[in-house]
Structure formats: C-alpha cells, structure tokens
Design a protein around this motif. Structure first.
Motif, PDB file in Angstrom:
ATOM      1  N   GLU A  19       0.716  -1.254  -0.061  1.00 30.16           N
ATOM      2  CA  GLU A  19      -0.149   0.005  -0.051  1.00 30.16           C
ATOM      3  C   GLU A  19       1.027   1.184   0.087  1.00 30.16           C
ATOM      4  O   GLU A  19       0.795   2.170  -0.650  1.00 30.16           O
ATOM      5  CB  GLU A  19      -0.881   0.064   1.141  1.00 30.16           C
ATOM      6  CG  GLU A  19      -2.203  -1.427   1.190  1.00 30.16           C
ATOM      7  CD  GLU A  19      -3.026  -0.924  -0.264  1.00 30.16           C
ATOM      8  OE1 GLU A  19      -3.089   0.122  -0.238  1.00 30.16           O
ATOM      9  OE2 GLU A  19      -3.211  -1.992  -0.580  1.00 30.16           O
ATOM     10  N   ILE A  22       2.281   1.857  -3.721  1.00 29.86           N
ATOM     11  CA  ILE A  22       1.334   2.232  -4.523  1.00 29.86           C
ATOM     12  C   ILE A  22       1.059   3.707  -4.194  1.00 29.86           C
ATOM     13  O   ILE A  22       1.120   4.284  -5.149  1.00 29.86           O
ATOM     14  CB  ILE A  22      -0.020   1.469  -4.246  1.00 29.86           C
ATOM     15  CG1 ILE A  22       0.293  -0.110  -4.785  1.00 29.86           C
ATOM     16  CG2 ILE A  22      -0.902   1.903  -5.167  1.00 29.86           C
ATOM     17  CD1 ILE A  22      -0.821  -0.985  -4.670  1.00 29.86           C
ATOM     18  N   LEU A  23       0.982   4.109  -2.997  1.00 25.22           N
ATOM     19  CA  LEU A  23       0.870   5.496  -2.761  1.00 25.22           C
ATOM     20  C   LEU A  23       2.120   6.316  -3.364  1.00 25.22           C
ATOM     21  O   LEU A  23       1.883   7.307  -3.720  1.00 25.22           O
ATOM     22  CB  LEU A  23       0.730   5.795  -1.179  1.00 25.22           C
ATOM     23  CG  LEU A  23       0.702   7.180  -0.791  1.00 25.22           C
ATOM     24  CD1 LEU A  23      -0.789   7.761  -1.283  1.00 25.22           C
ATOM     25  CD2 LEU A  23       0.435   7.180   0.747  1.00 25.22           C
ATOM     26  N   LEU A  25       3.852   5.575  -5.867  1.00 28.09           N
ATOM     27  CA  LEU A  25       3.823   5.554  -7.403  1.00 28.09           C
ATOM     28  C   LEU A  25       2.636   6.669  -7.626  1.00 28.09           C
ATOM     29  O   LEU A  25       2.959   7.484  -8.697  1.00 28.09           O
ATOM     30  CB  LEU A  25       3.263   4.266  -7.693  1.00 28.09           C
ATOM     31  CG  LEU A  25       4.361   3.033  -7.678  1.00 28.09           C
ATOM     32  CD1 LEU A  25       3.564   1.724  -7.972  1.00 28.09           C
ATOM     33  CD2 LEU A  25       5.350   3.287  -8.580  1.00 28.09           C
ATOM     34  N   LEU A  26       1.749   6.844  -6.938  1.00 30.82           N
ATOM     35  CA  LEU A  26       0.686   7.791  -7.292  1.00 30.82           C
ATOM     36  C   LEU A  26       1.429   8.888  -7.333  1.00 30.82           C
ATOM     37  O   LEU A  26       0.998   9.961  -8.046  1.00 30.82           O
ATOM     38  CB  LEU A  26      -0.599   7.700  -6.067  1.00 30.82           C
ATOM     39  CG  LEU A  26      -1.454   6.381  -6.543  1.00 30.82           C
ATOM     40  CD1 LEU A  26      -2.437   6.238  -5.255  1.00 30.82           C
ATOM     41  CD2 LEU A  26      -2.175   6.488  -7.781  1.00 30.82           C
ATOM     42  N   ARG A  27       2.034   9.383  -6.305  1.00 26.43           N
ATOM     43  CA  ARG A  27       2.833  10.637  -5.987  1.00 26.43           C
ATOM     44  C   ARG A  27       3.553  10.971  -7.057  1.00 26.43           C
ATOM     45  O   ARG A  27       3.864  12.273  -7.381  1.00 26.43           O
ATOM     46  CB  ARG A  27       3.329  10.831  -4.525  1.00 26.43           C
ATOM     47  CG  ARG A  27       2.281  10.584  -3.385  1.00 26.43           C
ATOM     48  CD  ARG A  27       1.604  11.773  -3.104  1.00 26.43           C
ATOM     49  NE  ARG A  27       0.991  11.744  -2.130  1.00 26.43           N
ATOM     50  CZ  ARG A  27      -0.176  11.328  -1.786  1.00 26.43           C
ATOM     51  NH1 ARG A  27      -1.092  10.921  -2.827  1.00 26.43           N
ATOM     52  NH2 ARG A  27      -0.986  11.403  -0.636  1.00 26.43           N
ATOM     53  N   ARG A  29       3.468   9.803  -9.959  1.00 28.11           N
ATOM     54  CA  ARG A  29       3.097   9.754 -11.379  1.00 28.11           C
ATOM     55  C   ARG A  29       3.691   8.617 -12.316  1.00 28.11           C
ATOM     56  O   ARG A  29       3.562   8.914 -13.416  1.00 28.11           O
ATOM     57  CB  ARG A  29       2.991  11.170 -12.097  1.00 28.11           C
ATOM     58  CG  ARG A  29       2.370  12.286 -11.378  1.00 28.11           C
ATOM     59  CD  ARG A  29       2.304  13.798 -12.144  1.00 28.11           C
ATOM     60  NE  ARG A  29       1.464  13.466 -13.083  1.00 28.11           N
ATOM     61  CZ  ARG A  29       1.260  14.544 -13.903  1.00 28.11           C
ATOM     62  NH1 ARG A  29       1.812  15.867 -13.797  1.00 28.11           N
ATOM     63  NH2 ARG A  29       0.285  14.532 -14.994  1.00 28.11           N
ATOM     64  N   CYS A  31       3.796   4.300 -13.203  1.00 26.79           N
ATOM     65  CA  CYS A  31       2.937   3.043 -13.459  1.00 26.79           C
ATOM     66  C   CYS A  31       3.860   1.786 -13.394  1.00 26.79           C
ATOM     67  O   CYS A  31       5.110   1.996 -14.233  1.00 26.79           O
ATOM     68  CB  CYS A  31       1.970   3.392 -14.665  1.00 26.79           C
ATOM     69  SG  CYS A  31       1.186   1.713 -14.818  1.00 26.79           S
ATOM     70  N   ALA A  45      -0.053  -1.526 -11.543  1.00 24.51           N
ATOM     71  CA  ALA A  45      -0.291  -0.469 -10.547  1.00 24.51           C
ATOM     72  C   ALA A  45      -0.317   0.853 -11.264  1.00 24.51           C
ATOM     73  O   ALA A  45       0.645   1.336 -11.815  1.00 24.51           O
ATOM     74  CB  ALA A  45       0.835  -0.397  -9.340  1.00 24.51           C
ATOM     75  N   ASN A  46      -1.232   1.850 -10.838  1.00 23.21           N
ATOM     76  CA  ASN A  46      -1.385   3.214 -11.195  1.00 23.21           C
ATOM     77  C   ASN A  46      -1.247   3.523 -12.830  1.00 23.21           C
ATOM     78  O   ASN A  46      -0.605   4.386 -13.282  1.00 23.21           O
ATOM     79  CB  ASN A  46      -0.340   3.876 -10.511  1.00 23.21           C
ATOM     80  CG  ASN A  46      -0.404   5.487 -10.342  1.00 23.21           C
ATOM     81  OD1 ASN A  46      -1.669   6.018 -10.762  1.00 23.21           O
ATOM     82  ND2 ASN A  46       0.710   6.212 -10.272  1.00 23.21           N
ATOM     83  N   PRO A  48      -2.014   4.943 -16.209  1.00 26.65           N
ATOM     84  CA  PRO A  48      -2.508   6.404 -16.427  1.00 26.65           C
ATOM     85  C   PRO A  48      -3.931   6.405 -17.056  1.00 26.65           C
ATOM     86  O   PRO A  48      -4.151   5.752 -17.452  1.00 26.65           O
ATOM     87  CB  PRO A  48      -1.388   6.792 -17.231  1.00 26.65           C
ATOM     88  CG  PRO A  48      -0.335   6.083 -17.342  1.00 26.65           C
ATOM     89  CD  PRO A  48      -0.773   4.841 -16.754  1.00 26.65           C
ATOM     90  N   GLU A  49      -4.602   7.595 -16.795  1.00 23.00           N
ATOM     91  CA  GLU A  49      -5.990   7.725 -17.098  1.00 23.00           C
ATOM     92  C   GLU A  49      -5.873   7.701 -18.486  1.00 23.00           C
ATOM     93  O   GLU A  49      -7.225   7.718 -18.939  1.00 23.00           O
ATOM     94  CB  GLU A  49      -6.340   9.215 -16.423  1.00 23.00           C
ATOM     95  CG  GLU A  49      -6.496   9.153 -14.996  1.00 23.00           C
ATOM     96  CD  GLU A  49      -7.405  10.161 -14.407  1.00 23.00           C
ATOM     97  OE1 GLU A  49      -7.399  11.233 -15.177  1.00 23.00           O
ATOM     98  OE2 GLU A  49      -7.569  10.292 -13.134  1.00 23.00           O
TER      99      GLU A  49
END
Length: 339
Positions: A19, A22-23, A25-27, A29, A31, A45-46, A48-49
């Motif tokens: 967890e 993954i957090l 990775l989000l910060r 930007r 994947c 994981a993560n 891109p949109e």
C-alpha cells in the motif's frame, strides 16, 4: 533486485508495504506493470488515465494500449527477454501527452523471467522544455535586436561627434537610457513597459531640485518591448535637449507629455516644451539639428520602429514633438490595460 531495498522492519507486513509503495507511485505519477515470459499480465499499478481497463477485462498490451502501440511494446518486451537489455521508448499521445516506457527483464525468486515496465508521465517536463525553447528563441531574437540598436546608436553618435569626449558623453547617456527601458521590460517578464513608468525613468535624472519639470497626462498604455526601447530613446533625446538648451527647465516652466487616442484609432504621444524667453536664455537653434543623431531618432528611427509618423518643430515658442502610431500587437501589449 532484492538488494535495492535498503531496509525494512521485519514486523512490517507485505500488505502494508504494498500500500505504501502504491501511494508512492501515485505521488510520482509513475505506473509499474509485471508480465511473465509469455507477456501475460500479473500486476498493474497506477495505470495512467490515458489508458483504460474495464472491470473484469483481461489485460494485454493490445487491450490496454491499442493495436499500434501494443504491437510496438510487444516487440520491445520480446527484445528485452532475448537480449537482457533494458528497452526505452517515449510515446506521444495526442498533442500534449508524453509517456516514457522503461522495459526490462527481471528474474523472480524461482528463476523465471518476468518483464517489468515502468511508465512515467513526461507531459509536464516536455511542456516546460517547449516553453523554455520558446523563451530562449525570444531572448535570442530580442538580444539581436538590442545589439542592432546599440550598433546604430554607436555609429550615428560617432558621425555627429566632434571629439572622443563628446562621443563618450552622448553614447553613455543613450546606452543608459536604453538600459532603463530594458529594466522595465525585464521586470514585466518581457510583457513591455507602461508609458508613465517609461517617462518617469527617462526624465527623473534630469529633474532639478526635486521639482517636477514634467507633467504627464493621458493614457498609460502598456508598450511592447520594441516600442518601449525606441520611445524611451526618443524621450531621452528630447529631455537631454531640454536640459542643454535650458529653456523650460531653467525658467521653471513645465514640459507637458500627453498620450491620447486619435479619431482614427492611433495612439498619439505629444511633447510640448515652452521656450524660455528671458534675456539670459541661450539662443536657438538647439543642439538637435537635421544632421544630428537626435533628429534622426525622433524623425526617422522611432516612427519607423512603431510603423507610425512624427512631427517635430523647434521655433521661438518652444519645442513640439508628436508621435502617432497604431495600437497594434507589435506596439501595445494588452492594449485594454491603461488608466
């Protein structure tokens, strides 16, 4: 790869570590995806949109990235498996989205080969690079223009100078005038310079006994960088001429500078300087004459630089200079911003 993990508490569960990662990775930007040697996905994981994976849909490069990009990534991943060398590919999506793919073959604990792909969003970095390139080209262009102006000032000042000292005095004054206008342009992030600020800086050093010898009225338009440099030079020549002739300055009279919009939509900048009619006043003509650099600046250089026209008169009543120029993007930045 295991040696790259510097340290972790033995009581920390794998689920908590996952967890946290993954957090992170989000910060960042970024994947991360894992695939086996057959390129079947085990982990994403993560994502891109820009790319979508519907719930319950089995992922593959073709499903996620589309036929063209998916095939290209497939080839790079198979090449990484064959050679053991990391593969890198930057992809542009639409006009403003950039992603960098890092593909490498890694070995799991049981010795099986896996593909790890890291996708980094480079859009903001590429946007900044693009802006920086534009700014550098703009700085280069403006620097060349500024050097051309300085070269012209040096040449024309030399032609009208009678001695080296005379040349140095005039040249230094004109370069200082140019630097003051340039400071205003730079302080505005190259947007330009407001007319009232330009007038203030050009006449301040010549005002005597802290008494205002210049009255400014009318519009305070935001001049473009090019217009600010040239109009600042014109104001310098007019002010130096006023001081050297000692007409309005010594007599305590006021020079009126006004900017208005004419019926045909042009900006009109006027300089009206009354003559000193006292017996001790120096006689006309003044220093500015048809062969001087000052006259060239006022009647030819400045009007041409702003695609305008000028009217310049010296007689027993004083000095009048009127510069008319269009309110175009080349002359006025954000022309609605004046007071």
């Amino acid at each position: 790869m295991a040696g790259r993990l510097t340290w972790h508490r033995t009581s920390q569960s794998d689920e908590e570590l996952r967890e946290y990662l993954i957090l992170a990775l989000l910060r960042s930007r970024a994947c991360v995806t894992f695939q086996d040697a057959q390129l079947d996905y085990h982990y994403i994981a993560n994502l891109p949109e820009t790319w979508k994976l519907s719930p319950g849909q089995m992922p593959s490069d073709m499903v996620i990235f589309g036929e063209a990009l998916g095939s290209q990534l497939n080839e790079l991943k198979r090449l990484a498996l064959e050679t053991g060398e990391q593969q890198r590919q930057e992809v542009q999506i639409e006009s403003d989205k950039f992603f960098e793919f890092h593909i490498e073959d890694i070995s799991s604990k049981n010795g099986q080969h896996q593909i790890m792909t890291t996708i980094v969003d480079m859009s903001e970095i590429r946007r900044r690079e693009k802006v920086l390139k534009v700014l550098l080209r703009e700085v280069s262009h403006r620097s060349k223009n500024l050097l051309a102006i300085i070269q012209s000032i040096a040449t024309q000042t030399a032609r009208s100078s009678t001695s080296l000292d005379h040349f140095l005095t005039k040249f230094r004054g004109r370069i200082f005038s140019l630097s003051q206008s340039q400071d205003l342009v730079t302080d505005s992030n190259w947007r330009g310079a407001y007319l009232h600020d330009l007038i203030r800086d050009q006449v301040a050093r010549y005002q005597q006994n802290d008494k205002p010898a210049v009255r400014v009225a009318g519009l305070n338009i935001l001049l473009s960088p090019n217009a600010a440099l040239h109009i600042g030079l014109a104001l310098h020549e007019l002010m130096v001429n006023a001081v050297s002739a000692s007409h309005a300055m010594a007599a305590g009279k006021t020079i009126d500078i006004r900017c208005e919009i004419t019926p045909d939509g042009n900006a009109e900048l006027s300089w009206n300087e009354p003559a000193d009619l006292s017996p001790e006043a120096p006689p006309l003509p003044r220093e500015i004459n048809p062969r001087s650099f000052g006259s060239t600046v006022l009647e030819r250089v400045v009007p041409a630089s702003v695609s305008g026209t000028s009217r310049y008169r010296i007689d027993e009543e004083g000095v009048e200079y009127v510069l008319s120029f269009p309110l175009s993007d080349e002359n006025v930045s954000e022309e609605a911003r004046y007071s």
